[in-house]
Design a protein around this motif. Structure first.
Motif, PDB file in Angstrom:
ATOM      1  N   MET A  48      41.872  35.129  45.480  1.00  0.00           N
ATOM      2  CA  MET A  48      41.338  36.418  44.359  1.00  0.00           C
ATOM      3  C   MET A  48      40.908  37.306  44.747  1.00  0.00           C
ATOM      4  SD  MET A  48      42.019  35.334  41.277  1.00  0.00           S
ATOM      5  CE  MET A  48      41.016  36.199  40.565  1.00  0.00           C
ATOM      6  N   ASP A  49      41.440  37.687  46.135  1.00  0.00           N
ATOM      7  CA  ASP A  49      41.101  38.612  46.700  1.00  0.00           C
ATOM      8  C   ASP A  49      41.083  40.183  45.870  1.00  0.00           C
ATOM      9  OD1 ASP A  49      38.451  38.260  48.473  1.00  0.00           O
ATOM     10  OD2 ASP A  49      39.892  38.789  50.279  1.00  0.00           O
ATOM     11  N   GLY A  50      39.600  40.497  45.114  1.00  0.00           N
ATOM     12  CA  GLY A  50      40.461  42.176  44.911  1.00  0.00           C
ATOM     13  C   GLY A  50      41.336  41.425  43.259  1.00  0.00           C
ATOM     14  N   GLY A  51      40.911  40.866  43.128  1.00  0.00           N
ATOM     15  CA  GLY A  51      41.387  40.182  41.260  1.00  0.00           C
ATOM     16  C   GLY A  51      40.435  40.352  40.582  1.00  0.00           C
ATOM     17  N   VAL A  52      40.485  40.519  38.987  1.00  0.00           N
ATOM     18  CA  VAL A  52      39.497  39.854  38.373  1.00  0.00           C
ATOM     19  C   VAL A  52      39.252  38.472  37.517  1.00  0.00           C
ATOM     20  CG1 VAL A  52      39.844  43.015  38.327  1.00  0.00           C
ATOM     21  CG2 VAL A  52      40.917  41.333  36.646  1.00  0.00           C
ATOM     22  N   MET A  53      38.219  38.253  37.027  1.00  0.00           N
ATOM     23  CA  MET A  53      38.090  37.625  36.100  1.00  0.00           C
ATOM     24  C   MET A  53      36.868  37.849  34.878  1.00  0.00           C
ATOM     25  SD  MET A  53      37.243  34.155  36.005  1.00  0.00           S
ATOM     26  CE  MET A  53      37.204  33.313  37.622  1.00  0.00           C
ATOM     27  N   LEU A  54      38.383  37.856  33.897  1.00  0.00           N
ATOM     28  CA  LEU A  54      38.058  38.072  32.459  1.00  0.00           C
ATOM     29  C   LEU A  54      37.179  37.663  31.839  1.00  0.00           C
ATOM     30  CD1 LEU A  54      41.640  37.522  31.207  1.00  0.00           C
ATOM     31  CD2 LEU A  54      40.094  39.303  32.416  1.00  0.00           C
ATOM     32  N   GLY A  55      36.222  36.269  32.377  1.00  0.00           N
ATOM     33  CA  GLY A  55      34.931  35.799  32.088  1.00  0.00           C
ATOM     34  C   GLY A  55      35.171  35.053  30.687  1.00  0.00           C
ATOM     35  N   SER A  56      33.928  34.333  29.696  1.00  0.00           N
ATOM     36  CA  SER A  56      34.378  33.606  28.977  1.00  0.00           C
ATOM     37  C   SER A  56      34.295  33.831  27.729  1.00  0.00           C
ATOM     38  CB  SER A  56      33.376  32.208  29.888  1.00  0.00           C
ATOM     39  OG  SER A  56      32.395  32.158  29.188  1.00  0.00           O
TER      40      SER A  56
END
Lengths: 233, 272
Positions: A48-56
């Motif tokens: 997940m390095d450099g990734g984005v988390m869209l959230g809930s």
């Protein structure tokens, strides 16, 4: 079109994480806690390095839309600087020039609406598209617009706040207008603007779920997108 | 829309084990269709089978029936309009593929909505009203092709706004909402096509998208269809101020809803 729907790149990492969560005997609450901690476990989860988390919740869905609008906006920004556009017909310049503005406006709107909850800028890779070639550009445009419509249509049921639902509705019909125009540029005067490849015998346009859409998008987006917190019911 | 999804979302709200068994075994049958990749065949079959499903979960059924009957009224209007247009011979031969496809979609919508109302929601679908597409002798869509195209645009743009305006009223039911969204985008595709076709023929300068609430060269009576489309503020964000993009382009980028009364006011021009 269909071929483009099965090329996972960044999302493979996401799938692994989801698999991990699924196979573990975590309760829903525990899984939630673990996901909340995602930003902290990047050492433990190097993919997940450099990734984005869209959230809930609705924020997650707005970020999902923002991700797609980022992709579209980046694509058209490249189109209007490219060789095909420079020599395109007046009609095609008008269509693509307008669509570039619309997608840029959508992107900036979501970024502003999300504020501090907005995901970071996504890295894109359009190396598979020849921006000097009419059919390459129009085919990619068709892919993006059709994908956008199917994505919004599929996500609508998960939106909780009616105001967000209406905003999504205001945008999806414009994406459908784009899609129809681009399809007509490719095959003028035909029934392709609302083709049987998308619309079933009940007159309903296809919907795609989060995973299908992001897998398709991952052909062009190199930033890993973690959508594991998006609503499932 | 994939009908497998639709079936998945419908809960058999019944205490009868028999009906539950029927539900699940039929759902399984659909899965096998899906495995065969026969999407079109699957879509063509299912509505008769939906009669096995007593109820859709969650939502207020009466309210859903009301919304869907409203949508069905508009679909009746559209289908009848295109069917009469095709039968009249007013449509240019080169455009036949376009209007045959649109007609087919509107008929499919009529049948789909009728089936959902009767078989799934156990309601009564509205019967087709009597239409007067001359609007009291003001229009001649079946003898004058530009008029046919102009009214077609008016109906499609109205349809887009009408479905959008009902999204919030069906949002408690995932199945109905998704179906409505899946019709909504088809209407938008139609609208874009017809608008561009009129401009290609030199009858207007409209684009596939709606600029500043402009009616273009449509009759003044259609103004209500476009009023409000000039909006550039969404969720409290003025997108012109935010982006510096011109108001015309920003207005094009968002379509606006109409409520039921507004839509019926427009449609009433064409009720006999």
């Amino acid at each position: 079109m269909k071929n483009e729907l099965i090329k996972p790149q960044g999302l493979v990492k996401n799938a692994n994480r989801r698999q991990f969560l699924r196979t573990g005997t975590l309760s829903v609450a525990a899984a939630g806690l673990l996901l909340v901690g995602c930003n902290d476990d990047e050492d433990m989860m190097p993919p997940m390095d450099g990734g984005v988390m869209l959230g809930s919740g609705d924020i997650g869905i707005l970020n999902y839309a923002y991700a797609l609008e980022q992709l579209e906006a980046a694509f058209y920004a490249t189109v209007i600087k490219g060789g095909y556009f420079a020599n395109a017909s007046a009609e095609e310049k008008q269509v693509l020039g307008d669509v570039e503005k619309h997608e840029r406006a959508h992107k900036e709107f979501f970024k502003a609406a999300l504020g501090s909850a907005a995901i970071a800028d996504l890295e894109v890779d359009f190396s598979s598209i020849n921006f000097g070639d009419r059919m390459s550009v129009l085919t990619a445009a068709k892919t993006f617009e059709d994908l956008g419509v199917a994505a919004y249509n599929g996500a609508g049921q998960f939106i909780e706040d009616v105001n967000y639902l209406v905003i999504a509705g205001k945008i999806v019909s414009v994406e459908a207008r784009h899609a129809a125009a681009i399809r007509d540029l490719i095959n003028p005067g035909s029934a392709d603007f609302a083709g049987d490849d998308l619309i079933d015998a009940n007159g309903l346009e296809r919907t795609l779920n989060f995973s299908q859409v992001l897998t398709a998008a991952s052909t062009y987006v190199t930033t890993p997108i973690d959508f594991s917190q998006l609503p499932t019911a | 829309m994939n009908l497998l999804n639709l079936l998945d979302k419908m809960c058999p709200e019944t205490s009868s084990p028999e009906e539950k068994d029927m539900f699940f075994s039929r759902r399984e049958a659909f899965r096998q269709f899906g495995d065969m990749g026969k999407k079109v065949a699957m879509a063509a079959v299912p509505l008769g089978l939906l009669s096995a499903l007593p109820k859709v979960a969650k939502a207020d059924t009466a309210s859903l029936i009301g919304v869907l009957n409203f949508a069905l009224t508009l679909e009746h209007l559209e289908y009848r309009y295109y069917q009469m247009g095709i039968e009249s011979g007013v449509i240019a031969g080169a455009d036949a593929a376009i209007f045959n496809k649109i007609r087919d979609h509107e008929l499919a919508h009529v049948n789909f909505l009728s089936e959902v109302i009767s078989s799934v929601l156990k309601g009564t679908p509205v019967s087709e009203p009597a239409f007067d597409f001359t609007a009291g002798g003001n229009f001649s869509p079946f003898t004058d092709y530009p008029t046919f195209l102009a009214l077609s645009q008016a109906f499609e743009d109205t349809g887009v706004r009408a479905y959008k305006g009902q999204a919030g009223n069906v949002m408690e039911n995932d199945v109905v909402l998704t179906a409505a969204l899946s019709i909504h985008s088809v209407e938008a595709r139609h609208a874009s096509m017809v608008r561009r076709l009129r401009t290609k023929k030199g009858q207007d300068t409209v684009k596939g998208w709606i600029t500043n609430g402009s009616i273009g060269t449509l009759p003044a009576a259609t103004q209500a269809i476009y009023t409000g489309e000039e909006n550039v503020t969404h969720g409290g964000v003025n997108v012109v101020n935010l982006t510096g993009i011109d108001a015309g382009a920003v207005s094009e980028g968002w379509d606006e809803p109409l409520n039921k009364d507004q839509v019926l006011g427009i449609a009433s021009l064409f009720l006999a």
